[in-house]
Design an enzyme around this catalytic site. Structure first.
Site, PDB file in Angstrom:
ATOM      1  N   HIS A 103       0.878  -1.171   0.000  1.00 14.54           N
ATOM      2  CA  HIS A 103       0.000   0.000   0.000  1.00 14.54           C
ATOM      3  C   HIS A 103       0.919   1.225   0.000  1.00 14.54           C
ATOM      4  O   HIS A 103       1.690   1.418   0.933  1.00 14.54           O
ATOM      5  CB  HIS A 103      -0.917  -0.012   1.232  1.00 14.54           C
TER       6      HIS A 103
ATOM      7  N   GLU B  55       1.570   3.424   3.015  1.00 17.24           N
ATOM      8  CA  GLU B  55       2.035   2.801   4.261  1.00 17.24           C
ATOM      9  C   GLU B  55       3.545   2.642   4.126  1.00 17.24           C
ATOM     10  O   GLU B  55       4.032   1.704   3.501  1.00 17.24           O
ATOM     11  CB  GLU B  55       1.291   1.477   4.491  1.00 17.24           C
TER      12      GLU B  55
ATOM     13  N   HIS C  82       2.948  -3.311   6.489  1.00 20.03           N
ATOM     14  CA  HIS C  82       1.849  -2.364   6.291  1.00 20.03           C
ATOM     15  C   HIS C  82       1.859  -1.338   7.409  1.00 20.03           C
ATOM     16  O   HIS C  82       2.752  -1.328   8.259  1.00 20.03           O
ATOM     17  CB  HIS C  82       0.516  -3.126   6.249  1.00 20.03           C
TER      18      HIS C  82
ATOM     19  N   GLU D 193       2.048  -4.864  10.808  1.00 18.08           N
ATOM     20  CA  GLU D 193       1.539  -3.482  10.806  1.00 18.08           C
ATOM     21  C   GLU D 193       2.444  -2.679  11.727  1.00 18.08           C
ATOM     22  O   GLU D 193       2.596  -3.011  12.906  1.00 18.08           O
ATOM     23  CB  GLU D 193       0.099  -3.454  11.329  1.00 18.08           C
TER      24      GLU D 193
HETATM   25 ZN   LIG Z   1      -1.847  -2.053   4.160  1.00 19.13          ZN
END
Ligand SMILES: [Zn+2]
Ligand SMILES: *[C@@H]1O[C@H](CO)[C@@H](O)[C@H](O)[C@H]1NC(C)=O
Ligand SMILES: *[C@@H]1O[C@H](CO)[C@@H](O)[C@H](O)[C@H]1NC(C)=O
Length: 414
Positions: free
Chosen positions: A95, A98, A211, A299
């Site tokens: 992404h 990110e 992410h 994350e």
């Molecule tokens: Zn993501």
């Protein structure tokens, strides 16, 4: 915290810092800023030129806007992986907005290359693992994103690729039956197809994909057959192993392990993907279902694109986790599968009795089967051969068990 305690904490932190700066080179952290595409490209080329034995730069293809999808291989003999040396990968910035993982991998590449031969731990990792780093899977999305913007929302500018596709929804799903590569990649985005080719044709063993927007480790499955879109686990047959892998990262991260960040709670900072929220067409499920590679999703920050000043702090919080997680590639059992004349058998299936997830051999007959410590029964099998003997294999923590298998041709029918 009382003022006195604060002063003592500062003294201690400073002592620790000056020690670590003395032993390893982290000068690459200064000045803290994001490397945009051109600077990233130049840096990767420079690292390869300065470390011709250790680093090899490759592009998996091009993005929609023709940017290279760079990967940097780091290994003591880059480009010449020895038999049974495991392959590992980190992929970031899928992404585009990110961004912390992207910069962490740029730091990690320099940390490994600058400290090889000087720091024992780095040397051990680079000697024993064929490491592949991909700082940006979505370079177009990154250039469309804006520093300091914490949340652009689903489908927001920068998250998606130049054709407005969310790359972490663009992979074949869990039930996808198609196994012919050209049909599998038809109509997929160029970034997705490039990653699919890499995942399917290189014998990766372990991986993580970075992410932002939360601080936790999410492990497969993301996809689920349950009607509820969150709050129900979708477990793989390797659930206990995935939990341990996820914890290996999370426990080494001072914020992540607390499980409390970004106004959410996750015990130990880990969660099953579908339990958090169900997602179809993600990359980690694709790795597990369609290849031998075990992948988790990390994350890294509540704010997706924090200002560059905070990057050294993120490096500090993640460095131990990044190194520990790579070491997990050595867990379990590895070996070769050969035929009666000692020739490698390609695509032989290696079975662990009681765990319904097989791995298959590489073109050189190699397999790696990540497993938690314990005792297992294993065998190899492939069409046209009798199954191998069943081996009783003991896995101990901290070392790899080697177990080879020999397959004999089925007697031909008359
Ligand atoms: Zn993501
Ligand atoms: C693993 O291989 C065994 C032996 O060929 C087979 O019976 C089993 O169904 C396979 N499991 C999966 C998940 O493909
Ligand atoms: C397994 O095979 C590899 C490659 O031929 C060999 O180097 C290794 O010694 C073998 N290990 C065992 C335990 O047989």
């Amino acid at each position: 915290m009382r003022p006195k305690a604060i002063i003592w904490t500062l003294v201690l932190v400073n002592l620790c810092e000056s020690r670590s700066i003395g032993s390893v080179d982290e000068s690459f952290l200064q000045p803290p800023h994001y490397h945009h595409y051109n600077e990233l490209t130049n840096l990767l080329k420079k690292l390869e030129a300065e470390h011709p034995k250790l680093a090899r730069l490759k592009s998996l293809g091009r993005s929609v806007k023709n940017r290279e999808l760079w990967t940097l291989e780091i290994h003591k003999d880059a480009g010449n992986r020895k038999l049974l040396t495991p392959m590992f990968k980190y992929v970031a910035n899928m992404h585009g907005d990110e961004t912390v993982g992207r910069q962490l991998l740029i730091y990690l590449a320099q940390y490994l290359l600058h400290n090889y031969g000087k720091d024992d731990r780095v040397t051990e990792l680079v000697d024993s693992i064929d490491i592949h780093l991909m700082p940006s899977m979505n370079p177009d999305g990154f250039e469309n994103s804006q520093e300091g913007f914490c949340e652009t929302g689903d489908g927001g500018v920068g998250r998606v690729n130049e054709n407005s596709f969310d790359l972490n929804r663009d992979f074949p799903n869990k039930e996808h039956e198609e196994s012919v590569f050209d049909q599998m990649t038809a109509y997929r985005q160029p970034e997705t197809a490039a990653l699919m080719r890499w995942i399917l044709f290189e014998p990766f063993v372990l991986s993580a994909n970075f992410h932002g927007g939360a601080v936790l480790v999410n492990y497969p499955f993301d996809d689920s057959n349950h009607w509820r879109s969150f709050g129900v686990e979708s477990k793989t047959p390797d659930d206990a192993l995935f939990r341990r892998l996820a914890s290996t990262y999370a426990q080494a991260h001072p914020q992540m392990r607390s499980g409390d960040s970004c106004h959410e709670h996750f015990d130990g900072g880990i969660t099953n993907g579908a339990f958090w929220y169900r997602l179809v067409g993600g990359m980690q499920d694709f790795n597990y279902v369609h290849s031998n590679c075990f992948e988790v999703t990390v994350e890294l920050s509540c704010c997706k694109f924090p200002i560059g000043h905070v990057l050294p702090q993120h490096w500090k919080n993640n460095k131990e986790a990044l190194l520990n997680y790579m070491g997990a590639v050595h867990w379990g059992v590895k070996g070769v599968v050969v035929d009666g004349s000692n020739k490698a058998v390609f695509r032989a299936v290696v079975v662990v009795v009681g765990i319904d997830h097989n791995v298959t051999t590489s073109t050189r007959g190699e397999f790696w089967r990540l497993l938690l410590p314990g005792e297992y029964e294993m065998y190899a099998t492939v069409y046209g051969f009798l199954p191998s003997h069943r081996a009783q294999v003991v896995v101990e923590s901290g070392r790899t068990t080697v177990q080879n298998f020999t397959l004999h041709k089925l007697p031909s029918k008359k």
